[in-house]
Scaffold this motif. Structure first.
Motif, PDB file in Angstrom:
ATOM      1  N   GLN A 191       0.390   7.632  -6.002  1.00 42.92           N
ATOM      2  CA  GLN A 191      -0.680   8.637  -6.009  1.00 42.92           C
ATOM      3  C   GLN A 191      -0.133  10.022  -5.671  1.00 42.92           C
ATOM      4  OE1 GLN A 191      -3.490   7.044  -3.225  1.00 42.92           O
ATOM      5  NE2 GLN A 191      -4.402   5.643  -4.717  1.00 42.92           N
ATOM      6  N   GLU A 192       0.774  10.073  -4.707  1.00 43.54           N
ATOM      7  CA  GLU A 192       1.372  11.351  -4.336  1.00 43.54           C
ATOM      8  C   GLU A 192       2.170  11.925  -5.498  1.00 43.54           C
ATOM      9  OE1 GLU A 192       4.473  13.340  -1.144  1.00 43.54           O
ATOM     10  OE2 GLU A 192       3.723  11.321  -0.737  1.00 43.54           O
ATOM     11  N   PRO A 243       0.813  -1.214   0.000  1.00 45.39           N
ATOM     12  CA  PRO A 243       0.000   0.000   0.000  1.00 45.39           C
ATOM     13  C   PRO A 243       0.857   1.279   0.000  1.00 45.39           C
ATOM     14  CG  PRO A 243      -0.609  -1.445   1.840  1.00 45.39           C
ATOM     15  CD  PRO A 243       0.544  -2.067   1.147  1.00 45.39           C
ATOM     16  N   VAL A 244       2.020   1.200   0.607  1.00 49.94           N
ATOM     17  CA  VAL A 244       2.917   2.367   0.634  1.00 49.94           C
ATOM     18  C   VAL A 244       3.332   2.721  -0.790  1.00 49.94           C
ATOM     19  CG1 VAL A 244       5.161   3.231   1.409  1.00 49.94           C
ATOM     20  CG2 VAL A 244       3.753   1.858   2.947  1.00 49.94           C
ATOM     21  N   LYS A 287       1.712   2.141  -3.540  1.00 53.22           N
ATOM     22  CA  LYS A 287       0.555   2.724  -4.231  1.00 53.22           C
ATOM     23  C   LYS A 287       0.316   4.159  -3.776  1.00 53.22           C
ATOM     24  CE  LYS A 287      -1.431  -1.765  -5.004  1.00 53.22           C
ATOM     25  NZ  LYS A 287      -2.251  -2.806  -4.501  1.00 53.22           N
ATOM     26  N   ASN A 288       0.473   4.425  -2.479  1.00 52.51           N
ATOM     27  CA  ASN A 288       0.300   5.788  -1.969  1.00 52.51           C
ATOM     28  C   ASN A 288       1.357   6.738  -2.527  1.00 52.51           C
ATOM     29  OD1 ASN A 288      -1.913   5.027  -0.454  1.00 52.51           O
ATOM     30  ND2 ASN A 288      -0.733   4.754   1.426  1.00 52.51           N
TER      31      ASN A 288
END
Length: 59
Positions: free
Chosen positions: A42-43, A35-36, A38-39
Motif C-alpha cells: 500500500q505504501e 500484514p507488513v 500488505k502495508n
C-alpha cells in the motif's frame, strides 16, 4: 520552507526502490501473507502516486 522538488523526487524514488527490494525479499521468504507485506504494498502504491503527481507538477 518547501523542499526542492528535484530533491523530493530523488528521495521518493530512493524510497520506492527500498520498498521494492523489501517486498521482493519478503516474497522470496514466503512472507507475502503477512500484514507488513500488505502495508508495504500500500505504501508503494501511494508513493508511486506521489511521484507521478510531482512529475506532472514539474514538467
Amino acid at each position: 520552507m518547501n523542499p526542492d522538488p528535484k530533491a523530493l523526487r530523488a528521495s521518493l524514488l530512493k524510497r520506492e526502490l527500498e520498498l521494492q527490494r523489501l517486498i521482493r525479499q519478503m516474497k522470496l521468504d514466503q512472507l507475502h501473507q503477512s500484514p507488513v507485506y500488505k502495508n508495504l504494498g500500500q505504501e508503494l502504491t501511494t508513493l508511486k502516486k506521489q511521484i507521478l503527481a510531482l512529475e506532472e507538477a514539474l514538467y
